[in-house]
Design an enzyme around this catalytic site. Structure first.
Site, mmCIF file in Angstrom:
data_model
loop_
_atom_site.group_PDB
_atom_site.id
_atom_site.type_symbol
_atom_site.label_atom_id
_atom_site.label_comp_id
_atom_site.label_asym_id
_atom_site.label_seq_id
_atom_site.Cartn_x
_atom_site.Cartn_y
_atom_site.Cartn_z
ATOM 1 N N GLU A 289 0.813 -1.377 0.000
ATOM 2 C CA GLU A 289 -0.058 0.083 0.090
ATOM 3 C C GLU A 289 0.915 1.407 -0.141
ATOM 4 O O GLU A 289 1.783 1.390 0.830
ATOM 5 C CB GLU A 289 -0.962 0.043 1.009
ATOM 6 C CG GLU A 289 -1.762 1.247 1.398
ATOM 7 C CD GLU A 289 -2.267 1.261 2.761
ATOM 8 O OE1 GLU A 289 -3.343 2.040 2.802
ATOM 9 O OE2 GLU A 289 -1.625 0.801 3.920
ATOM 10 N N LYS A 354 -10.328 0.652 -1.447
ATOM 11 C CA LYS A 354 -10.565 0.110 -0.054
ATOM 12 C C LYS A 354 -11.833 0.759 0.279
ATOM 13 O O LYS A 354 -12.263 1.781 0.069
ATOM 14 C CB LYS A 354 -9.299 0.801 0.707
ATOM 15 C CG LYS A 354 -9.354 0.480 2.194
ATOM 16 C CD LYS A 354 -8.160 1.179 2.932
ATOM 17 C CE LYS A 354 -8.227 0.739 4.374
ATOM 18 N NZ LYS A 354 -6.999 1.446 5.041
ATOM 19 N N CYS A 405 -4.588 -2.717 4.176
ATOM 20 C CA CYS A 405 -4.293 -2.359 5.329
ATOM 21 C C CYS A 405 -5.282 -2.685 6.438
ATOM 22 O O CYS A 405 -5.043 -4.130 6.451
ATOM 23 C CB CYS A 405 -4.502 -0.585 5.562
ATOM 24 S SG CYS A 405 -3.818 -0.047 7.012
#
Length: 538
Positions: A289, A354, A405
């Site tokens: 990321e 995301k 994440c």
């Protein structure tokens, strides 16, 4: 009072239960803070035997106060505040790494988040004070109340199930395998129950009846350990043929990446590491990321340079920031881009935005208030959530579910994708949190998703713990924070879906519901007195 009397267990329990004022507040805050040592990387789970006993005894004392529910809430809150402040202090490093103008927010944002999470522990202690009977089996109510409120913490207001008590067990170990049946919330219930049960055995004189919960707790621990040990003896599922990943791990810090020449520095570093010897044997290259501090899909020069080192049909899976420019505004996404190269030309074959955005990092709670007090620029920098989790078809590899994440810490989120993928890809930028416990906690929690689903995971985390996680949560390949290089790994195969993959949290709720229903039936007169519910006269 003699010195011996003070240290006798029964007298100590009595003194703690009767404590009040600032000494009690300091005791609870310290107990909560010490409890954070049970989490990664220390895993000092035995400390919870003492600290949970402290919480149980003090809340038992609160039940004898004139305002028992308020006293119970405050005691649970103080314990939780110490626990979350000590366990998540590393969030301050994200503000420091973002720039000096954000440092003044640390004394507000970090304690405010800890206080919000601690309120759930306060609520759990209110429920315990309201429901628990006087017998030694009240520890069962204590465990269920905490586990239920931890489930609520993981779901309300977007949810933040960080440092659940279940994570005191290292992922991939024997006891962690219990999550394949009950999930982390069920394992949280069992963890609290087994570790707090010795507290009710403490008394002025030995009483066999009071030791029954402790013996039951030991039996549960032995059953969990035996089940996990047997599960780990299963045959290895093997490796996926024809799939070879290259995990690119850069040691660049956030300060270096966002310096004046940081974009060029980061690009050159990732290109050099990607082009390391052996690239021709690799099918997929994985970047973490936020690998490059640019909008990579808009940067033709960077895409061209990548194409110069990639062979035909090689695939790059990279965490990127992307934007969509409208007529009046711009929309920003934290994304995974899958690029397939042919004759040096990239084609986007997969794109995932995301969904679950990190508070203060990607979404700004109370942004209007922050703008009003002079942090308008900080409040403006927000990402837009994606449409939802999904399983992505990949060229040259089995279907994958991306987790960007901290999406990897949400059990229900991983189960939301359909159909079942063959593996999970967790990409993260743990460089925000420096050399703290945060990245270690993150990887331990992500590994539980493999235990719950029976799916292997490949993890690429900038200055975090990267590597390969098998379907049992074990990590045969671990690339430590701060390392710099290209690591070629194979993809393990999944195993059959465990019970949790089908049932989710239903087993946890069935057990919790039975306990709560039984206690309410037993204690209906007490509940009625607090809530003014009329009861039938017999």
């Amino acid at each position: 009072m003699t010195r011996h009397a003070w240290y006798s267990p029964g007298r100590l329990r009595t003194r703690i239960a009767a404590a009040s004022g600032w000494r009690l507040a300091l005791l609870l805050f310290t107990g909560g803070a010490l409890s954070a040592l049970a989490m990664a990387p220390v895993f000092a789970w035995p400390i919870l035997i003492a600290t949970l006993a402290l919480l149980l005894w003090t809340v038992d004392g609160a039940r004898r106060r004139p305002k028992p529910l308020r006293a119970a809430f405050l005691r649970g809150f103080l314990f939780g505040f110490g626990y979350f402040l000590a366990g998540m202090f590393w969030l301050a490093y994200a503000f420091i790494n973002r720039g000096p103008e954000y440092i003044p927010l640390i004394p507000f944002a970090v304690p405010a988040l800890a206080a919000l999470l601690a309120a759930f522990w306060g609520g759990a202690m209110v429920a315990y004070a309201l429901l628990a009977q006087r017998s030694e089996w009240r520890v069962l109510v204590f465990a269920v109340c905490i586990a239920v409120f931890e489930w609520l913490r993981g779901h309300m207001f977007g949810g933040l199930p960080w440092n659940l008590p279940a994570y005191a067990w290292p992922a991939g170990g024997a006891i962690s395998q219990t999550a394949s049946w009950f999930g982390v919330y069920g394992l949280t219930l069992l963890t609290i129950l087994t570790l707090v049960s010795p507290a009710v055995a403490v008394g002025p004189v030995f009483n066999l009846k009071r030791t029954m919960p402790a013996m039951g707790g030991i039996a549960i621990l032995l059953i969990m350990f035996t089940f996990g040990a047997l599960r780990l003896q299963q045959p290895e599922p093997g490796l996926e043929p024809g799939v070879r990943f290259r995990i690119v791990q850069s040691a660049l810090t956030q300060g270096e990446k966002w310096s004046a020449n940081g974009a060029l520095l980061a690009r050159d570093r990732y290109l050099d590491l990607t082009a390391s010897p052996g690239l021709d044997e690799v099918t997929h290259v994985l970047w973490p990321e936020g690998a490059l501090p640019i909008y990579m899909l808009e940067d033709g020069a960077t895409l061209s340079l990548i194409g110069e080192i990639f062979a035909d049909d090689q695939v790059l899976m990279a965490g990127i920031s992307r934007r969509v420019v409208g007529q009046e505004d711009e929309t920003y996404y934290n994304s995974l881009a899958v690029l397939r190269y042919h004759s040096g030309t990239p084609r986007i074959v997969g794109l995932y935005d995301k969904v679950l955005l990190a508070p203060f990092g990607e979404s700004i709670p109370f942004s209007g208030l922050l703008s009003a007090i002079g942090f308008a620029e900080f409040a403006r920098l927000q990402y837009t959530p994606g449409a939802g989790p999904f399983v992505m078809d990949l060229p040259g590899a089995p279907p994958v579910m991306p987790l960007i994440c901290y999406e990897g810490i949400f059990p229900g989120f991983v189960r939301a994708g359909a159909p079942r993928p063959a593996w999970l890809f967790n990409l993260s930028n743990d460089a925000w949190f420096g050399e703290t416990s945060g990245p270690r906690q993150h990887v331990n929690q992500a590994r539980y998703r493999s235990i719950e689903t029976g799916l292997p995971m490949i993890r690429s985390a900038s200055r975090g713990v990267s590597g390969v996680i098998d379907a049992f949560g074990r990590m045969p390949v671990a690339i430590l924070p701060g390392s710099d290089g290209a690591h070629d790994v194979d993809l393990p195969r999944p195993i059959g879906a465990p019970l949790y993959a089908f049932w989710g949290d239903w087993l946890f709720w069935i057990i919790s519901g039975l306990v709560i229903a039984g206690i309410i039936l037993q204690r209906r007169k007490v509940v009625g007195r607090y809530l003014k519910i009329p009861t039938l006269n017999r």
